[in-house]
Design a protein around this motif. Structure first.
Motif, PDB file in Angstrom:
ATOM      1  N   ASP A   1     -42.401 -45.035  50.235  1.00  0.00           N
ATOM      2  CA  ASP A   1     -43.511 -45.617  49.466  1.00  0.00           C
ATOM      3  C   ASP A   1     -44.783 -45.738  50.308  1.00  0.00           C
ATOM      4  OD1 ASP A   1     -42.354 -47.663  50.971  1.00  0.00           O
ATOM      5  OD2 ASP A   1     -42.088 -49.052  49.302  1.00  0.00           O
ATOM      6  N   SER A   2     -44.703 -46.482  51.420  1.00  0.00           N
ATOM      7  CA  SER A   2     -45.931 -46.701  52.199  1.00  0.00           C
ATOM      8  C   SER A   2     -46.362 -45.444  52.948  1.00  0.00           C
ATOM      9  CB  SER A   2     -45.748 -47.861  53.173  1.00  0.00           C
ATOM     10  OG  SER A   2     -44.667 -47.625  54.041  1.00  0.00           O
ATOM     11  N   MET A   3     -45.383 -44.588  53.323  1.00  0.00           N
ATOM     12  CA  MET A   3     -45.768 -43.366  54.038  1.00  0.00           C
ATOM     13  C   MET A   3     -46.518 -42.404  53.120  1.00  0.00           C
ATOM     14  SD  MET A   3     -45.438 -43.221  57.176  1.00  0.00           S
ATOM     15  CE  MET A   3     -44.759 -44.252  58.461  1.00  0.00           C
ATOM     16  N   GLY A   4     -46.182 -42.446  51.833  1.00  0.00           N
ATOM     17  CA  GLY A   4     -46.937 -41.631  50.888  1.00  0.00           C
ATOM     18  C   GLY A   4     -48.377 -42.101  50.780  1.00  0.00           C
ATOM     19  N   ALA A   5     -48.603 -43.390  51.072  1.00  0.00           N
ATOM     20  CA  ALA A   5     -49.960 -43.960  50.969  1.00  0.00           C
ATOM     21  C   ALA A   5     -50.668 -43.960  52.318  1.00  0.00           C
ATOM     22  CB  ALA A   5     -49.879 -45.378  50.416  1.00  0.00           C
ATOM     23  N   ARG A   6     -50.125 -43.200  53.283  1.00  0.00           N
ATOM     24  CA  ARG A   6     -50.673 -43.323  54.630  1.00  0.00           C
ATOM     25  C   ARG A   6     -52.078 -42.762  54.767  1.00  0.00           C
ATOM     26  NH1 ARG A   6     -46.988 -39.115  54.731  1.00  0.00           N
ATOM     27  NH2 ARG A   6     -47.519 -37.263  55.937  1.00  0.00           N
ATOM     28  N   ASP A   7     -52.481 -41.891  53.873  1.00  0.00           N
ATOM     29  CA  ASP A   7     -53.838 -41.349  53.947  1.00  0.00           C
ATOM     30  C   ASP A   7     -54.768 -41.955  52.897  1.00  0.00           C
ATOM     31  OD1 ASP A   7     -52.979 -39.841  56.047  1.00  0.00           O
ATOM     32  OD2 ASP A   7     -52.753 -37.984  54.915  1.00  0.00           O
ATOM     33  N   SER A   8     -54.399 -43.131  52.388  1.00  0.00           N
ATOM     34  CA  SER A   8     -55.211 -43.753  51.330  1.00  0.00           C
ATOM     35  C   SER A   8     -56.337 -44.605  51.902  1.00  0.00           C
ATOM     36  CB  SER A   8     -54.319 -44.604  50.415  1.00  0.00           C
ATOM     37  OG  SER A   8     -53.766 -45.683  51.140  1.00  0.00           O
ATOM     38  N   GLY A   9     -56.471 -44.645  53.222  1.00  0.00           N
ATOM     39  CA  GLY A   9     -57.565 -45.414  53.820  1.00  0.00           C
ATOM     40  C   GLY A   9     -57.226 -46.866  54.080  1.00  0.00           C
ATOM     41  N   TRP A  10     -55.956 -47.243  53.846  1.00  0.00           N
ATOM     42  CA  TRP A  10     -55.519 -48.611  54.151  1.00  0.00           C
ATOM     43  C   TRP A  10     -55.017 -48.668  55.589  1.00  0.00           C
ATOM     44  CZ3 TRP A  10     -54.060 -52.901  50.602  1.00  0.00           C
ATOM     45  CH2 TRP A  10     -54.644 -52.758  49.344  1.00  0.00           C
ATOM     46  N   ILE A  11     -55.274 -49.777  56.241  1.00  0.00           N
ATOM     47  CA  ILE A  11     -54.671 -50.034  57.544  1.00  0.00           C
ATOM     48  C   ILE A  11     -53.210 -50.387  57.275  1.00  0.00           C
ATOM     49  CG2 ILE A  11     -54.655 -51.696  59.466  1.00  0.00           C
ATOM     50  CD1 ILE A  11     -57.772 -51.839  58.946  1.00  0.00           C
ATOM     51  N   GLN A  12     -52.300 -49.866  58.100  1.00  0.00           N
ATOM     52  CA  GLN A  12     -50.873 -50.167  57.890  1.00  0.00           C
ATOM     53  C   GLN A  12     -50.242 -50.780  59.132  1.00  0.00           C
ATOM     54  OE1 GLN A  12     -48.938 -46.521  56.608  1.00  0.00           O
ATOM     55  NE2 GLN A  12     -49.275 -47.041  54.468  1.00  0.00           N
ATOM     56  N   LEU A  13     -49.619 -51.939  58.934  1.00  0.00           N
ATOM     57  CA  LEU A  13     -48.849 -52.598  59.993  1.00  0.00           C
ATOM     58  C   LEU A  13     -47.383 -52.601  59.571  1.00  0.00           C
ATOM     59  CD1 LEU A  13     -51.103 -55.762  60.547  1.00  0.00           C
ATOM     60  CD2 LEU A  13     -50.874 -53.869  62.150  1.00  0.00           C
ATOM     61  N   TYR A  14     -46.492 -52.205  60.459  1.00  0.00           N
ATOM     62  CA  TYR A  14     -45.050 -52.215  60.162  1.00  0.00           C
ATOM     63  C   TYR A  14     -44.389 -53.337  60.972  1.00  0.00           C
ATOM     64  CZ  TYR A  14     -45.539 -47.930  57.516  1.00  0.00           C
ATOM     65  OH  TYR A  14     -45.908 -47.018  56.565  1.00  0.00           O
ATOM     66  N   SER A  15     -43.631 -54.188  60.274  1.00  0.00           N
ATOM     67  CA  SER A  15     -43.056 -55.377  60.899  1.00  0.00           C
ATOM     68  C   SER A  15     -41.569 -55.168  61.169  1.00  0.00           C
ATOM     69  CB  SER A  15     -43.208 -56.585  59.975  1.00  0.00           C
ATOM     70  OG  SER A  15     -44.389 -56.501  59.212  1.00  0.00           O
ATOM     71  N   GLU A  16     -41.140 -55.570  62.377  1.00  0.00           N
ATOM     72  CA  GLU A  16     -39.716 -55.424  62.705  1.00  0.00           C
ATOM     73  C   GLU A  16     -38.883 -56.572  62.126  1.00  0.00           C
ATOM     74  OE1 GLU A  16     -38.735 -54.869  66.879  1.00  0.00           O
ATOM     75  OE2 GLU A  16     -36.699 -55.576  66.516  1.00  0.00           O
ATOM     76  N   THR A  17     -39.428 -57.778  62.196  1.00  0.00           N
ATOM     77  CA  THR A  17     -38.642 -58.971  61.858  1.00  0.00           C
ATOM     78  C   THR A  17     -39.357 -59.824  60.814  1.00  0.00           C
ATOM     79  OG1 THR A  17     -39.759 -60.224  63.575  1.00  0.00           O
ATOM     80  CG2 THR A  17     -37.728 -59.098  64.224  1.00  0.00           C
TER      81      THR A  17
END
Lengths: 93, 396
Positions: free
Chosen positions: B128-144
Protein backbone atom coordinates in the motif's frame (compact mmCIF):
# COMPACT_ATOMS: atom_id res chain seq x y z
CA UNK A 1 3.45 35.06 -12.81
CA UNK A 2 6.39 36.93 -14.31
CA UNK A 3 8.93 36.19 -11.55
CA UNK A 4 9.22 32.42 -11.58
CA UNK A 5 11.70 32.33 -8.69
CA UNK A 6 9.15 33.84 -6.33
CA UNK A 7 6.10 31.78 -7.21
CA UNK A 8 3.93 31.20 -4.11
CA UNK A 9 4.36 27.63 -2.84
CA UNK A 10 1.78 25.03 -3.77
CA UNK A 11 0.40 27.05 -6.67
CA UNK A 12 -1.65 29.24 -4.32
CA UNK A 13 -2.95 32.46 -5.83
CA UNK A 14 -2.41 34.90 -2.98
CA UNK A 15 -4.83 37.67 -3.99
CA UNK A 16 -8.44 37.78 -5.07
CA UNK A 17 -10.01 38.87 -8.35
CA UNK A 18 -7.13 37.78 -10.58
CA UNK A 19 -9.51 36.26 -13.15
CA UNK A 20 -10.00 39.83 -14.38
CA UNK A 21 -6.35 39.93 -15.47
CA UNK A 22 -6.79 36.86 -17.63
CA UNK A 23 -8.05 38.17 -20.96
CA UNK A 24 -10.35 35.57 -22.51
CA UNK A 25 -11.96 37.75 -25.22
CA UNK A 26 -9.59 36.29 -27.78
CA UNK A 27 -11.66 33.10 -27.81
CA UNK A 28 -14.60 35.00 -29.35
CA UNK A 29 -15.95 34.11 -32.79
CA UNK A 30 -19.17 36.17 -32.62
CA UNK A 31 -19.19 39.78 -31.38
CA UNK A 32 -22.26 41.38 -29.68
CA UNK A 33 -23.41 44.70 -31.18
CA UNK A 34 -25.67 47.02 -29.15
CA UNK A 35 -28.35 49.24 -30.69
CA UNK A 36 -28.56 51.97 -28.03
CA UNK A 37 -31.75 53.44 -29.54
CA UNK A 38 -33.63 50.18 -28.93
CA UNK A 39 -32.15 49.31 -25.49
CA UNK A 40 -34.55 49.88 -22.54
CA UNK A 41 -31.82 49.28 -19.88
CA UNK A 42 -33.78 46.39 -18.37
CA UNK A 43 -30.35 44.82 -17.59
CA UNK A 44 -31.49 41.26 -18.24
CA UNK A 45 -28.30 40.89 -20.33
CA UNK A 46 -26.23 42.03 -17.32
CA UNK A 47 -27.95 39.42 -15.12
CA UNK A 48 -27.52 36.60 -17.63
CA UNK A 49 -23.98 37.20 -18.94
CA UNK A 50 -21.80 34.30 -17.68
CA UNK A 51 -18.59 36.34 -18.03
CA UNK A 52 -19.72 39.58 -16.34
CA UNK A 53 -18.90 41.28 -19.64
CA UNK A 54 -21.88 43.70 -19.76
CA UNK A 55 -20.73 47.17 -18.73
CA UNK A 56 -23.29 49.13 -16.72
CA UNK A 57 -22.89 52.69 -15.50
CA UNK A 58 -25.50 54.64 -13.50
CA UNK A 59 -28.03 51.89 -14.08
CA UNK A 60 -27.60 52.04 -17.85
CA UNK A 61 -26.23 49.38 -20.18
CA UNK A 62 -23.42 51.10 -22.05
CA UNK A 63 -21.65 48.27 -23.89
CA UNK A 64 -19.49 45.14 -23.63
CA UNK A 65 -16.17 44.28 -22.01
CA UNK A 66 -14.68 42.73 -25.13
CA UNK A 67 -11.54 41.62 -23.26
CA UNK A 68 -13.68 39.04 -21.43
CA UNK A 69 -16.75 38.50 -23.69
CA UNK A 70 -16.46 35.06 -25.28
CA UNK A 71 -19.26 35.73 -27.80
CA UNK A 72 -21.65 33.10 -26.48
CA UNK A 73 -24.67 35.18 -27.56
CA UNK A 74 -26.71 34.65 -24.39
CA UNK A 75 -27.23 38.43 -24.09
CA UNK A 76 -28.67 38.58 -27.64
CA UNK A 77 -31.04 35.67 -26.92
CA UNK A 78 -32.12 36.98 -23.49
CA UNK A 79 -32.74 40.55 -24.71
CA UNK A 80 -36.61 40.73 -24.65
CA UNK A 81 -38.43 39.86 -27.90
CA UNK A 82 -40.05 43.30 -28.16
CA UNK A 83 -36.64 45.00 -27.82
CA UNK A 84 -33.93 42.88 -29.47
CA UNK A 85 -31.24 45.54 -29.03
CA UNK A 86 -28.29 43.09 -29.27
CA UNK A 87 -27.19 41.36 -32.47
CA UNK A 88 -24.31 38.91 -32.90
CA UNK A 89 -21.97 39.49 -35.81
CA UNK A 90 -19.06 37.43 -37.12
CA UNK A 91 -15.72 38.69 -35.76
CA UNK A 92 -13.66 40.25 -38.50
CA UNK A 93 -16.67 41.02 -40.75
CA UNK B 1 -9.19 1.57 26.42
CA UNK B 2 -8.70 3.84 29.40
CA UNK B 3 -5.14 5.02 29.68
CA UNK B 4 -4.29 6.29 33.13
CA UNK B 5 -0.52 6.11 33.09
CA UNK B 6 1.47 8.98 31.63
CA UNK B 7 4.96 8.16 32.87
CA UNK B 8 6.90 4.96 33.00
CA UNK B 9 5.81 1.87 31.16
CA UNK B 10 2.38 1.10 29.80
CA UNK B 11 1.29 -1.75 27.53
CA UNK B 12 -0.51 -0.61 24.39
CA UNK B 13 -1.22 -1.86 20.88
CA UNK B 14 0.08 0.18 17.97
CA UNK B 15 -3.41 1.37 17.09
CA UNK B 16 -4.24 2.46 20.63
CA UNK B 17 -0.90 4.27 20.93
CA UNK B 18 -1.50 6.12 17.65
CA UNK B 19 -5.05 7.09 18.68
CA UNK B 20 -3.66 8.34 21.99
CA UNK B 21 -0.96 10.34 20.19
CA UNK B 22 -3.71 11.90 18.04
CA UNK B 23 -5.63 12.78 21.21
CA UNK B 24 -2.53 14.47 22.62
CA UNK B 25 -1.91 16.33 19.35
CA UNK B 26 -5.58 17.42 19.39
CA UNK B 27 -5.83 18.23 15.66
CA UNK B 28 -8.41 20.74 14.41
CA UNK B 29 -9.91 18.29 11.93
CA UNK B 30 -9.89 14.51 11.44
CA UNK B 31 -11.70 13.05 8.43
CA UNK B 32 -11.50 9.28 8.24
CA UNK B 33 -13.14 6.10 7.02
CA UNK B 34 -12.10 3.07 9.06
CA UNK B 35 -10.47 0.05 7.42
CA UNK B 36 -8.72 -3.04 8.76
CA UNK B 37 -6.14 -3.07 10.32
CA UNK B 38 -6.20 0.67 11.14
CA UNK B 39 -9.86 0.62 12.27
CA UNK B 40 -9.16 1.01 15.98
CA UNK B 41 -7.22 4.23 15.45
CA UNK B 42 -10.30 5.90 14.00
CA UNK B 43 -12.66 4.09 16.39
CA UNK B 44 -10.77 5.10 19.53
CA UNK B 45 -10.11 8.62 18.30
CA UNK B 46 -13.82 9.11 17.54
CA UNK B 47 -14.39 8.03 21.16
CA UNK B 48 -12.11 10.86 22.34
CA UNK B 49 -14.12 13.26 20.16
CA UNK B 50 -17.44 11.96 21.56
CA UNK B 51 -16.14 12.29 25.13
CA UNK B 52 -15.04 15.88 24.54
CA UNK B 53 -11.43 14.94 25.29
CA UNK B 54 -10.32 16.77 22.11
CA UNK B 55 -11.52 19.88 20.25
CA UNK B 56 -11.32 18.09 16.91
CA UNK B 57 -14.01 18.40 14.26
CA UNK B 58 -14.48 14.74 13.30
CA UNK B 59 -15.83 14.33 9.78
CA UNK B 60 -17.44 11.01 8.93
CA UNK B 61 -17.20 10.45 5.20
CA UNK B 62 -18.42 7.89 2.69
CA UNK B 63 -15.01 6.75 1.42
CA UNK B 64 -11.27 7.24 1.77
CA UNK B 65 -11.29 9.39 -1.37
CA UNK B 66 -13.66 11.70 0.49
CA UNK B 67 -11.62 11.41 3.70
CA UNK B 68 -8.50 12.71 1.98
CA UNK B 69 -10.55 15.32 0.10
CA UNK B 70 -11.99 16.62 3.37
CA UNK B 71 -8.50 16.65 4.90
CA UNK B 72 -7.26 18.71 1.94
CA UNK B 73 -10.10 21.23 2.23
CA UNK B 74 -9.60 21.57 5.98
CA UNK B 75 -5.84 21.92 5.64
CA UNK B 76 -6.27 24.60 2.95
CA UNK B 77 -8.54 26.38 5.42
CA UNK B 78 -5.57 26.49 7.81
CA UNK B 79 -6.42 23.59 10.13
CA UNK B 80 -4.05 21.01 11.59
CA UNK B 81 -5.37 17.81 10.04
CA UNK B 82 -4.87 14.08 10.65
CA UNK B 83 -6.28 10.83 9.31
CA UNK B 84 -5.50 7.10 9.25
CA UNK B 85 -5.98 4.30 6.75
CA UNK B 86 -4.65 1.04 5.29
CA UNK B 87 -4.36 -0.84 2.01
CA UNK B 88 -7.41 -0.33 -0.27
CA UNK B 89 -8.22 2.80 1.72
CA UNK B 90 -4.87 4.34 0.83
CA UNK B 91 -5.33 3.13 -2.74
CA UNK B 92 -8.68 4.92 -2.92
CA UNK B 93 -6.97 8.11 -1.67
CA UNK B 94 -4.37 7.93 -4.42
CA UNK B 95 -5.64 10.76 -6.60
CA UNK B 96 -5.97 13.06 -3.61
CA UNK B 97 -2.54 12.16 -2.17
CA UNK B 98 -0.92 13.99 -5.07
CA UNK B 99 -3.20 16.98 -4.56
CA UNK B 100 -2.27 17.22 -0.86
CA UNK B 101 1.45 17.18 -1.64
CA UNK B 102 1.17 19.43 -4.69
CA UNK B 103 -0.76 22.02 -2.68
CA UNK B 104 1.92 21.66 0.03
CA UNK B 105 -0.56 20.85 2.78
CA UNK B 106 0.98 19.46 6.01
CA UNK B 107 -1.54 16.65 6.57
CA UNK B 108 -0.55 13.71 8.81
CA UNK B 109 -1.68 10.24 7.76
CA UNK B 110 -1.04 7.07 9.73
CA UNK B 111 -0.89 4.13 7.36
CA UNK B 112 -1.13 0.72 8.96
CA UNK B 113 0.58 -1.40 6.30
CA UNK B 114 -1.58 -4.11 4.73
CA UNK B 115 -1.48 -6.01 1.44
CA UNK B 116 -3.36 -4.77 -1.62
CA UNK B 117 -5.88 -6.92 -3.46
CA UNK B 118 -5.96 -9.09 -5.46
CA UNK B 119 -6.10 -11.73 -4.03
CA UNK B 120 -7.76 -10.02 -1.09
CA UNK B 121 -5.72 -10.17 2.10
CA UNK B 122 -5.85 -8.07 5.27
CA UNK B 123 -2.39 -8.83 6.66
CA UNK B 124 0.93 -7.03 6.85
CA UNK B 125 2.58 -6.10 3.59
CA UNK B 126 4.08 -2.84 2.31
CA UNK B 127 2.38 -2.78 -1.09
CA UNK B 128 0.00 0.00 0.00
CA UNK B 129 2.47 2.67 1.11
CA UNK B 130 5.16 1.59 -1.36
CA UNK B 131 2.72 2.16 -4.19
CA UNK B 132 2.35 5.73 -2.88
CA UNK B 133 6.08 6.29 -2.60
CA UNK B 134 6.20 8.74 -5.49
CA UNK B 135 3.11 10.70 -4.43
CA UNK B 136 5.18 13.48 -2.84
CA UNK B 137 4.45 12.44 0.75
CA UNK B 138 7.24 12.09 3.28
CA UNK B 139 7.27 8.50 4.56
CA UNK B 140 8.46 7.29 7.96
CA UNK B 141 8.47 3.54 8.72
CA UNK B 142 8.15 2.55 12.38
CA UNK B 143 9.63 -0.61 13.88
CA UNK B 144 7.74 -0.63 17.18
CA UNK B 145 4.66 0.73 18.93
CA UNK B 146 6.89 3.22 20.73
CA UNK B 147 8.39 4.45 17.49
CA UNK B 148 4.99 4.75 15.77
CA UNK B 149 3.77 6.83 18.74
CA UNK B 150 6.91 9.00 18.75
CA UNK B 151 6.87 9.38 14.96
CA UNK B 152 3.43 10.96 15.03
CA UNK B 153 4.62 13.98 17.04
CA UNK B 154 7.73 14.33 14.90
CA UNK B 155 5.59 14.06 11.76
CA UNK B 156 3.60 17.14 12.84
CA UNK B 157 6.80 19.16 13.23
CA UNK B 158 8.31 17.86 9.96
CA UNK B 159 5.17 18.54 7.90
CA UNK B 160 4.64 22.04 9.28
CA UNK B 161 8.30 23.07 9.07
CA UNK B 162 8.44 26.17 6.85
CA UNK B 163 11.28 24.66 4.77
CA UNK B 164 9.12 21.59 4.09
CA UNK B 165 5.31 22.15 4.09
CA UNK B 166 4.49 18.66 2.86
CA UNK B 167 2.20 15.88 4.05
CA UNK B 168 3.70 13.04 6.08
CA UNK B 169 2.75 9.36 6.13
CA UNK B 170 3.66 7.44 9.30
CA UNK B 171 3.72 3.71 8.55
CA UNK B 172 3.52 0.83 10.99
CA UNK B 173 3.06 -2.87 10.30
CA UNK B 174 -0.49 -4.20 10.19
CA UNK B 175 -1.36 -6.60 13.05
CA UNK B 176 2.31 -7.17 13.94
CA UNK B 177 2.58 -3.64 15.34
CA UNK B 178 -1.00 -2.37 15.14
CA UNK B 179 -2.55 -5.18 17.18
CA UNK B 180 0.29 -6.44 19.37
CA UNK B 181 0.71 -5.00 22.85
CA UNK B 182 4.15 -3.64 23.61
CA UNK B 183 5.60 -1.96 26.63
CA UNK B 184 6.09 1.69 25.87
CA UNK B 185 6.29 5.06 27.49
CA UNK B 186 3.84 7.91 26.96
CA UNK B 187 4.59 11.62 27.00
CA UNK B 188 2.73 14.16 29.11
CA UNK B 189 0.15 16.27 27.29
CA UNK B 190 2.14 19.40 28.19
CA UNK B 191 5.33 17.89 26.74
CA UNK B 192 3.49 17.13 23.51
CA UNK B 193 2.03 20.64 23.33
CA UNK B 194 5.45 22.22 23.83
CA UNK B 195 7.08 19.92 21.28
CA UNK B 196 4.56 20.38 18.46
CA UNK B 197 3.69 24.04 19.13
CA UNK B 198 0.86 25.98 17.51
CA UNK B 199 0.21 25.64 13.80
CA UNK B 200 -0.12 28.88 11.89
CA UNK B 201 -0.98 28.27 8.26
CA UNK B 202 0.55 30.49 5.60
CA UNK B 203 -2.86 31.08 4.03
CA UNK B 204 -6.43 30.24 4.90
CA UNK B 205 -9.33 29.71 2.54
CA UNK B 206 -11.61 31.04 5.28
CA UNK B 207 -9.79 34.40 5.59
CA UNK B 208 -12.14 36.53 3.49
CA UNK B 209 -10.07 39.68 4.11
CA UNK B 210 -7.15 38.03 2.34
CA UNK B 211 -8.76 35.83 -0.29
CA UNK B 212 -6.63 33.08 -1.85
CA UNK B 213 -7.18 30.41 -4.48
CA UNK B 214 -5.97 26.82 -4.03
CA UNK B 215 -5.79 24.34 -6.88
CA UNK B 216 -5.71 26.78 -9.79
CA UNK B 217 -4.81 25.65 -13.29
CA UNK B 218 -1.17 25.94 -14.31
CA UNK B 219 -0.18 25.63 -17.93
CA UNK B 220 3.17 24.65 -19.47
CA UNK B 221 4.59 28.08 -18.50
CA UNK B 222 4.48 27.39 -14.72
CA UNK B 223 3.66 23.73 -13.87
CA UNK B 224 7.29 22.61 -13.98
CA UNK B 225 8.33 25.45 -11.64
CA UNK B 226 5.83 24.28 -9.01
CA UNK B 227 7.04 20.67 -9.30
CA UNK B 228 10.64 21.87 -8.93
CA UNK B 229 9.67 23.75 -5.74
CA UNK B 230 8.04 20.58 -4.41
CA UNK B 231 11.07 18.49 -5.30
CA UNK B 232 13.41 20.94 -3.53
CA UNK B 233 11.13 20.91 -0.47
CA UNK B 234 11.11 17.12 -0.10
CA UNK B 235 14.90 17.07 -0.53
CA UNK B 236 15.20 19.65 2.29
CA UNK B 237 12.97 17.48 4.48
CA UNK B 238 15.85 15.05 5.06
CA UNK B 239 17.80 17.47 7.26
CA UNK B 240 14.62 18.60 8.97
CA UNK B 241 13.81 14.96 9.90
CA UNK B 242 17.31 14.66 11.43
CA UNK B 243 17.02 17.91 13.41
CA UNK B 244 13.58 17.05 14.76
CA UNK B 245 14.66 13.49 15.65
CA UNK B 246 17.55 14.98 17.64
CA UNK B 247 15.33 17.52 19.37
CA UNK B 248 12.94 14.71 20.30
CA UNK B 249 15.89 12.82 21.79
CA UNK B 250 17.10 15.83 23.76
CA UNK B 251 13.68 16.37 25.26
CA UNK B 252 12.47 12.84 25.88
CA UNK B 253 15.57 10.62 25.75
CA UNK B 254 14.65 8.69 22.60
CA UNK B 255 16.65 10.01 19.67
CA UNK B 256 15.72 9.17 16.09
CA UNK B 257 17.91 9.44 13.01
CA UNK B 258 17.28 8.88 9.32
CA UNK B 259 18.09 5.22 9.87
CA UNK B 260 18.99 2.77 12.57
CA UNK B 261 22.25 0.82 12.40
CA UNK B 262 22.39 -2.39 14.39
CA UNK B 263 25.84 -4.00 14.78
CA UNK B 264 26.69 -2.49 11.41
CA UNK B 265 29.98 -0.65 12.04
CA UNK B 266 32.25 -3.72 11.82
CA UNK B 267 29.87 -5.95 9.85
CA UNK B 268 30.99 -7.95 6.79
CA UNK B 269 27.42 -8.48 5.61
CA UNK B 270 24.17 -6.65 6.23
CA UNK B 271 20.43 -6.89 5.79
CA UNK B 272 18.59 -3.70 4.87
CA UNK B 273 14.99 -3.92 6.02
CA UNK B 274 12.07 -1.70 7.09
CA UNK B 275 9.70 -1.69 10.07
CA UNK B 276 8.90 -4.52 12.49
CA UNK B 277 10.80 -7.23 10.59
CA UNK B 278 14.00 -5.48 11.68
CA UNK B 279 13.21 -6.65 15.22
CA UNK B 280 13.17 -10.30 14.11
CA UNK B 281 16.38 -9.72 12.17
CA UNK B 282 18.05 -8.29 15.30
CA UNK B 283 17.48 -11.61 17.09
CA UNK B 284 19.18 -13.39 14.17
CA UNK B 285 22.09 -10.94 14.38
CA UNK B 286 22.49 -11.59 18.12
CA UNK B 287 22.51 -15.36 17.52
CA UNK B 288 25.06 -15.15 14.69
CA UNK B 289 27.28 -12.66 16.56
CA UNK B 290 27.54 -15.20 19.38
CA UNK B 291 28.99 -17.56 16.78
CA UNK B 292 31.49 -14.89 15.71
CA UNK B 293 29.77 -13.95 12.44
CA UNK B 294 30.07 -10.27 11.61
CA UNK B 295 26.50 -9.49 10.59
CA UNK B 296 24.51 -6.29 10.94
CA UNK B 297 21.34 -4.42 10.00
CA UNK B 298 20.53 -1.12 8.37
CA UNK B 299 16.94 -0.06 8.99
CA UNK B 300 16.01 3.11 7.10
CA UNK B 301 13.37 5.02 9.03
CA UNK B 302 12.89 7.65 6.38
CA UNK B 303 11.99 6.22 2.98
CA UNK B 304 10.77 9.41 1.29
CA UNK B 305 12.89 11.40 0.75
CA UNK B 306 15.33 8.49 0.49
CA UNK B 307 18.61 9.23 2.32
CA UNK B 308 20.83 8.15 -0.59
CA UNK B 309 24.14 9.50 0.68
CA UNK B 310 23.68 8.30 4.23
CA UNK B 311 22.70 4.79 3.10
CA UNK B 312 25.75 4.54 0.83
CA UNK B 313 27.94 5.80 3.67
CA UNK B 314 26.46 3.32 6.15
CA UNK B 315 27.13 0.38 3.81
CA UNK B 316 30.60 1.39 2.61
CA UNK B 317 32.52 -1.15 4.70
CA UNK B 318 30.17 -4.06 4.02
CA UNK B 319 31.03 -6.83 1.52
CA UNK B 320 27.52 -8.11 0.79
CA UNK B 321 24.06 -6.70 1.33
CA UNK B 322 20.57 -8.16 1.03
CA UNK B 323 17.61 -5.80 0.77
CA UNK B 324 14.49 -7.39 2.17
CA UNK B 325 11.24 -6.01 0.80
CA UNK B 326 7.80 -6.88 2.15
CA UNK B 327 6.47 -5.92 -1.29
CA UNK B 328 7.29 -6.63 -4.89
CA UNK B 329 7.36 -3.65 -7.21
CA UNK B 330 6.51 -6.00 -10.10
CA UNK B 331 9.31 -4.58 -12.16
CA UNK B 332 10.93 -7.98 -12.63
CA UNK B 333 13.88 -6.57 -10.69
CA UNK B 334 13.27 -6.90 -6.97
CA UNK B 335 11.52 -4.68 -4.46
CA UNK B 336 11.56 -0.89 -4.06
CA UNK B 337 13.99 -0.84 -1.12
CA UNK B 338 16.43 -2.96 -3.15
CA UNK B 339 16.25 -0.56 -6.07
CA UNK B 340 16.80 2.54 -3.91
CA UNK B 341 19.69 1.00 -1.99
CA UNK B 342 21.31 -0.39 -5.13
CA UNK B 343 20.99 3.01 -6.79
CA UNK B 344 22.43 4.75 -3.70
CA UNK B 345 25.54 2.56 -3.89
CA UNK B 346 26.30 3.35 -7.52
CA UNK B 347 28.44 6.36 -6.61
CA UNK B 348 30.45 4.41 -4.02
CA UNK B 349 34.02 3.52 -4.92
CA UNK B 350 33.83 0.15 -3.19
CA UNK B 351 30.38 -1.22 -3.88
CA UNK B 352 29.22 -4.23 -1.87
CA UNK B 353 27.57 -7.15 -3.64
CA UNK B 354 23.82 -6.82 -3.37
CA UNK B 355 20.74 -9.04 -3.65
CA UNK B 356 16.97 -8.58 -3.41
CA UNK B 357 14.85 -10.83 -1.25
CA UNK B 358 11.07 -10.51 -1.20
CA UNK B 359 9.58 -11.82 2.05
CA UNK B 360 6.43 -12.01 4.13
CA UNK B 361 3.87 -10.88 1.55
CA UNK B 362 0.27 -10.87 2.77
CA UNK B 363 1.36 -11.41 6.38
CA UNK B 364 3.45 -14.56 5.85
CA UNK B 365 5.60 -15.02 8.95
CA UNK B 366 9.19 -13.89 8.73
CA UNK B 367 11.07 -15.90 11.31
CA UNK B 368 14.52 -15.71 12.85
CA UNK B 369 15.52 -18.73 10.75
CA UNK B 370 14.58 -16.82 7.58
CA UNK B 371 16.91 -13.97 8.56
CA UNK B 372 19.64 -16.45 9.50
CA UNK B 373 19.22 -18.11 6.09
CA UNK B 374 19.74 -14.75 4.33
CA UNK B 375 22.79 -13.96 6.48
CA UNK B 376 24.33 -17.36 5.70
CA UNK B 377 23.78 -16.76 2.01
CA UNK B 378 25.36 -13.29 2.36
CA UNK B 379 28.41 -14.67 4.18
CA UNK B 380 28.91 -17.06 1.24
CA UNK B 381 28.57 -14.18 -1.23
CA UNK B 382 31.11 -12.17 0.79
CA UNK B 383 33.52 -15.13 0.63
CA UNK B 384 33.15 -15.97 -3.06
CA UNK B 385 32.35 -12.48 -4.36
CA UNK B 386 29.54 -14.00 -6.43
CA UNK B 387 25.79 -13.33 -6.21
CA UNK B 388 24.23 -16.51 -7.52
CA UNK B 389 20.59 -15.37 -7.40
CA UNK B 390 20.08 -11.61 -7.67
CA UNK B 391 16.36 -11.51 -6.87
CA UNK B 392 14.42 -14.17 -5.04
CA UNK B 393 11.29 -14.80 -2.95
CA UNK B 394 11.91 -16.18 0.54
CA UNK B 395 9.61 -17.34 3.40
CA UNK B 396 7.88 -19.55 0.82
Amino acid sequence: MADKKNLPIGGVITTGGTAHEYVTGGWRKLRPILDKDKCTNCLICWVMCPDSAIIVEDGKMIGFDLEHCKGCGICAVECPDKVKAIKMEEEGD
Amino acid sequence: MAITMTKGQVGLTGNTAVAYAMKQINPDVCAAYPITPSTQIVEEFSGYVADGAVDTEFITVESEHSAMSACIGASAAGARVMTATSSQGLALMWEMLYIASGMRLPIILTNVNRALSSPINIHCDHSDSMGARDSGWIQLYSETVQEAYDNLFQAVRIAENEKVMLPVMVCLDGFITSHAIENMSLLDDAEVRQFIGEYKALHSLLDTDNPVTYGAMTLPDTYIEFKRQQSDAIARAKDVVSEIGKDFGNRFGREYGLMEKYMLDDADVAIVILSSAAGTTKVAVDELRKKGKKVGILRPRLFRPFPFKEVADALKGVKAVACLDRVDSMSGFGGPLFNEVRSSLYESEKRPKIASRIFGLGGRDYKVKDAVGVFEELLKIAETGKVEVLTKYITM
